[in-house]
Design an enzyme around this catalytic site. Structure first.
Site, PDB file in Angstrom:
ATOM      1  N   SER A  22       0.630  -1.194   0.158  1.00  0.00           N
ATOM      2  CA  SER A  22       0.104   0.000   0.028  1.00  0.00           C
ATOM      3  C   SER A  22       0.841   1.178   0.062  1.00  0.00           C
ATOM      4  O   SER A  22       0.650   2.437  -0.104  1.00  0.00           O
ATOM      5  CB  SER A  22      -1.048  -0.141   1.055  1.00  0.00           C
ATOM      6  OG  SER A  22      -0.338  -0.228   2.420  1.00  0.00           O
ATOM      7  N   ASN A 109      -2.620  -2.522  12.722  1.00  0.00           N
ATOM      8  CA  ASN A 109      -3.955  -2.424  12.785  1.00  0.00           C
ATOM      9  C   ASN A 109      -4.385  -1.191  13.529  1.00  0.00           C
ATOM     10  O   ASN A 109      -5.252  -0.328  12.779  1.00  0.00           O
ATOM     11  CB  ASN A 109      -4.889  -3.587  13.190  1.00  0.00           C
ATOM     12  CG  ASN A 109      -4.519  -4.911  12.680  1.00  0.00           C
ATOM     13  OD1 ASN A 109      -3.710  -4.810  11.618  1.00  0.00           O
ATOM     14  ND2 ASN A 109      -5.055  -6.112  13.275  1.00  0.00           N
ATOM     15  N   HIS A 155     -40.386  21.262 -12.196  1.00  0.00           N
ATOM     16  CA  HIS A 155     -40.399  20.207 -13.574  1.00  0.00           C
ATOM     17  C   HIS A 155     -39.693  20.899 -14.698  1.00  0.00           C
ATOM     18  O   HIS A 155     -40.094  20.808 -15.905  1.00  0.00           O
ATOM     19  CB  HIS A 155     -41.823  19.790 -13.778  1.00  0.00           C
ATOM     20  CG  HIS A 155     -42.792  19.189 -12.950  1.00  0.00           C
ATOM     21  ND1 HIS A 155     -42.525  17.810 -12.487  1.00  0.00           N
ATOM     22  CD2 HIS A 155     -43.522  19.898 -11.777  1.00  0.00           C
ATOM     23  CE1 HIS A 155     -43.399  17.640 -11.498  1.00  0.00           C
ATOM     24  NE2 HIS A 155     -43.992  18.896 -11.242  1.00  0.00           N
ATOM     25  N   SER A 276     -13.468  25.323 -27.934  1.00  0.00           N
ATOM     26  CA  SER A 276     -13.734  24.270 -28.723  1.00  0.00           C
ATOM     27  C   SER A 276     -12.504  24.197 -29.617  1.00  0.00           C
ATOM     28  O   SER A 276     -12.281  25.336 -30.105  1.00  0.00           O
ATOM     29  CB  SER A 276     -14.971  24.007 -29.489  1.00  0.00           C
ATOM     30  OG  SER A 276     -15.007  23.392 -30.708  1.00  0.00           O
ATOM     31  N   ASN A 284     -17.470  26.862 -23.520  1.00  0.00           N
ATOM     32  CA  ASN A 284     -18.165  25.850 -22.810  1.00  0.00           C
ATOM     33  C   ASN A 284     -18.157  25.892 -21.481  1.00  0.00           C
ATOM     34  O   ASN A 284     -17.026  26.229 -20.767  1.00  0.00           O
ATOM     35  CB  ASN A 284     -17.888  24.545 -23.194  1.00  0.00           C
ATOM     36  CG  ASN A 284     -18.003  24.126 -24.611  1.00  0.00           C
ATOM     37  OD1 ASN A 284     -18.976  24.601 -25.223  1.00  0.00           O
ATOM     38  ND2 ASN A 284     -17.201  23.629 -25.561  1.00  0.00           N
ATOM     39  N   GLU A 289     -19.555  21.297 -15.722  1.00  0.00           N
ATOM     40  CA  GLU A 289     -19.803  19.850 -16.167  1.00  0.00           C
ATOM     41  C   GLU A 289     -18.734  18.921 -15.469  1.00  0.00           C
ATOM     42  O   GLU A 289     -19.311  17.714 -15.302  1.00  0.00           O
ATOM     43  CB  GLU A 289     -19.666  19.781 -17.743  1.00  0.00           C
ATOM     44  CG  GLU A 289     -20.748  20.660 -18.528  1.00  0.00           C
ATOM     45  CD  GLU A 289     -20.443  20.656 -19.965  1.00  0.00           C
ATOM     46  OE1 GLU A 289     -19.833  19.665 -20.574  1.00  0.00           O
ATOM     47  OE2 GLU A 289     -20.895  21.649 -20.630  1.00  0.00           O
ATOM     48  N   GLN A 321      -7.444  -2.229   3.826  1.00  0.00           N
ATOM     49  CA  GLN A 321      -6.340  -1.423   3.250  1.00  0.00           C
ATOM     50  C   GLN A 321      -6.865  -0.681   2.255  1.00  0.00           C
ATOM     51  O   GLN A 321      -6.408   0.584   1.559  1.00  0.00           O
ATOM     52  CB  GLN A 321      -5.199  -2.346   2.888  1.00  0.00           C
ATOM     53  CG  GLN A 321      -3.842  -1.573   2.205  1.00  0.00           C
ATOM     54  CD  GLN A 321      -2.798  -2.460   2.164  1.00  0.00           C
ATOM     55  OE1 GLN A 321      -2.056  -3.038   3.144  1.00  0.00           O
ATOM     56  NE2 GLN A 321      -2.410  -3.128   1.022  1.00  0.00           N
ATOM     57  N   LYS A 324      -7.977   3.646   1.779  1.00  0.00           N
ATOM     58  CA  LYS A 324      -7.305   4.989   1.782  1.00  0.00           C
ATOM     59  C   LYS A 324      -7.490   5.587   0.417  1.00  0.00           C
ATOM     60  O   LYS A 324      -7.770   6.722   0.341  1.00  0.00           O
ATOM     61  CB  LYS A 324      -5.739   4.694   1.946  1.00  0.00           C
ATOM     62  CG  LYS A 324      -5.640   4.366   3.516  1.00  0.00           C
ATOM     63  CD  LYS A 324      -4.171   3.571   3.855  1.00  0.00           C
ATOM     64  CE  LYS A 324      -4.119   2.652   4.990  1.00  0.00           C
ATOM     65  NZ  LYS A 324      -5.058   1.653   4.899  1.00  0.00           N
TER      66      LYS A 324
HETATM   67  N1  ARG Z   1      -1.173  -1.412   5.312  1.00  0.00           N
HETATM   68  C1  ARG Z   1      -1.989  -2.175   6.319  1.00  0.00           C
HETATM   69  C2  ARG Z   1      -3.505  -1.383   6.235  1.00  0.00           C
HETATM   70  O1  ARG Z   1      -3.327  -0.137   5.532  1.00  0.00           O
HETATM   71  C3  ARG Z   1      -1.634  -1.976   7.491  1.00  0.00           C
HETATM   72  C4  ARG Z   1      -2.384  -3.114   8.483  1.00  0.00           C
HETATM   73  C5  ARG Z   1      -1.801  -4.157   8.060  1.00  0.00           C
HETATM   74  N2  ARG Z   1      -1.826  -5.344   9.194  1.00  0.00           N
HETATM   75  C6  ARG Z   1      -2.029  -6.695   8.869  1.00  0.00           C
HETATM   76  N3  ARG Z   1      -2.485  -7.206   9.805  1.00  0.00           N
HETATM   77  N4  ARG Z   1      -1.493  -6.830   7.611  1.00  0.00           N
HETATM   78  O2  ARG Z   1      -4.530  -1.677   6.341  1.00  0.00           O
END
Ligand code: ARG
Length: 463
Positions: A22, A109, A155, A276, A284, A289, A321, A324
């Site tokens: 990530s 976590n 309407h 355009s 435009n 839009e 994960q 995000k």
């Molecule tokens: N990169 C993970 C997330 O954003 C972090 C938590 C990972 N925890 C795990 N037990 N694999 O959620």
């Protein structure tokens, strides 16, 4: 090998590392991750779990890493997995074995959640501020156009005359609710997950109240299991974002048709339009839009996140994960949309010549005729019917209700005359709608004053 690889015989496959990582997006959280770690070790030292000296070494190391990232000297790759491992492994490289103590009484976590929550609390306030700025512009416009009459539609058909100021105050109410939704959500979001660990708390004697306070949260979350499996804070934010983007999108839609050649009620500033590549005459309303389009994008973020959550049992699951990218996208899109719409609104010209020319079309005063008949003693349902017949008569004769003669009126109902229809000039129609919440300028003035007082209060606390 990863910091967690003790029980493994071999490293992850390369494609697994890429798929699992990530870091590509969560590196955006580096500041919050470092703030969380510094608060954590400060608490560990206060609880005599690590020494003051160890805390200082770790804190200095983390500050060096922060600078390194800011200057672009630290570059992440998918080998880093996520921002938490990236910073912890660099800390250990930098300060040695002491760095291995930073993750005492913590799991990724709760760490991931505390990073996101800090980010979210910050960005939520930024968006509240942007909405407050927008409300200020709306109030100014409402004041400026308090007495300017325009066509009110249902309407997309001519319905009743209203003032432009009244319309602005309608939008004011929408964005007021958006601000209130954010403030309300903030009360639930602003609780600190740090120290809930993997799912069950820890045997290490942490002081969760202290870390919560150091990080500016209202306090620690109540239940560890709930904390690491909760993503309601993201869903609430995405819901608020979706509703607010829908408001912007509806107004943007109004901008596009009010700006059309047929309507020309407004003229959007050149700086907010594009040309355009082929048709030389075109100007435009692309920004309006795009805003409409980006509303769909934010709905997608909400739907995506709701779907991520729906099959996940207690507690943490790696599915989370995914939270995000949805959140970041919605924050960026919503914030930019509010800012750009505010600027576009500020510079948009309302063409009163074009608007006024339409006030005589479409029988905007028909309801007023019916209501005047009611005040002359005719039951409403009958008054409605009579007025409908009068409208038909006007359509056949190509005239307005106020142009009908006594003779013509009596063909519909012998008991009424032109005088019974009362004062049905468009101006009177607006001025007479003075019920609480109505469009009469005195009422709009009251709404503006109420709105101004509310906004001043909110601004004091939130900007
Ligand atoms: N990169 C993970 C997330 O954003 C972090 C938590 C990972 N925890 C795990 N037990 N694999 O959620």
């Amino acid at each position: 090998m990863a910091l967690w690889s003790g029980r493994f015989e071999k490293d992850m496959e390369q494609i697994v590392k890429q798929y699992n990582a990530s870091i590509g997006f969560d590196q955006r959280l580096y500041n919050y991750d470092i703030n969380g770690s510094i608060a954590h070790v400060t608490m560990l030292a206060a609880q005599n779990i690590i020494t003051e000296e160890e805390k200082d070494i770790i804190t200095d190391g983390l500050e060096k890493i922060r600078k390194g990232i800011e200057k672009g000297e630290i570059v992440f790759t998918y080998e880093d997995e996520d921002i938490h491992m990236a910073i912890e492994s660099r800390l250990i490289q930098l300060v040695g074995d002491v760095g291995k103590k930073v993750h005492t009484g913590r799991a990724r976590n709760d760490q991931s959640a505390v990073d996101v929550k800090q980010f979210l609390c910050f960005e939520l306030k930024e968006i509240v501020k942007a909405l407050i700025e927008m409300e200020k512009v709306i109030l100014r416009k409402a004041h400026q156009y308090k007495d300017h009459i325009t066509v009110g539609f249902t309407h997309i058909q001519h319905a009743q005359p209203v003032t432009l100021g009244f319309m602005f105050m309608a939008y004011f109410q929408m964005f007021k609710r958006d601000i209130q939704r954010l403030i309300d959500a903030y009360e639930r979001i602003n609780w600190c997950p740090l120290g809930t660990c993997a799912l069950a708390g820890t045997t290490i004697p942490l002081d969760r109240f202290m870390t919560a306070e150091l990080l500016g949260f209202a306090g620690p979350t109540e239940n560890a299991m709930d904390t690491v499996s909760d993503r309601d804070y993201i869903l609430e934010f995405l819901s608020a974002a979706s509703i607010s983007m829908m408001h912007l999108s509806r107004w943007a839609e109004e901008f596009t048709w009010w700006n059309s050649t047929e309507f020309s009620y407004i003229s959007i500033d050149d700086g907010f339009c594009t040309g355009s590549s082929m048709m030389p005459q075109k100007k435009n309303p692309d920004i309006a839009e795009l805003l409409r389009g980006r509303c769909g994008r934010v709905y997608g973020d909400l739907m995506g996140m709701l779907t991520v959550m729906k099959g996940t049992p207690l507690t943490y699951n790696k599915d989370f994960q995914e939270d995000k990218e949805y959140l970041f996208d919605a924050v960026d899109t919503w914030k930019a949309s509010v800012v750009i719409f505010t600027k576009m609104l500020e510079k948009t010209e309302y063409r009163m010549d074009k608007i006024s020319a339409q006030l005589e079309n479409g029988f905007l005063n028909a309801t007023d005729v019916a209501e005047n008949l009611v005040m002359a003693g005719i039951p409403f349902r009958q008054a409605h019917h009579i007025t409908g017949r009068l409208v038909k008569l006007c359509e056949n004769n190509g005239c307005r209700l106020e142009d009908l003669t006594d003779e013509q009126i009596k063909t519909v109902n012998p008991d009424i005359s032109r005088a019974t229809l009362g004062d049905i000039s468009i101006k009177s129609c607006v001025e007479n709608r003075s019920t609480f919440g109505g469009t009469a300028p005195v009422e709009v003035q009251r709404q503006i004053e109420n709105g101004t007082a509310w906004l001043e209060n909110i601004s004091k606390e939130w900007s």
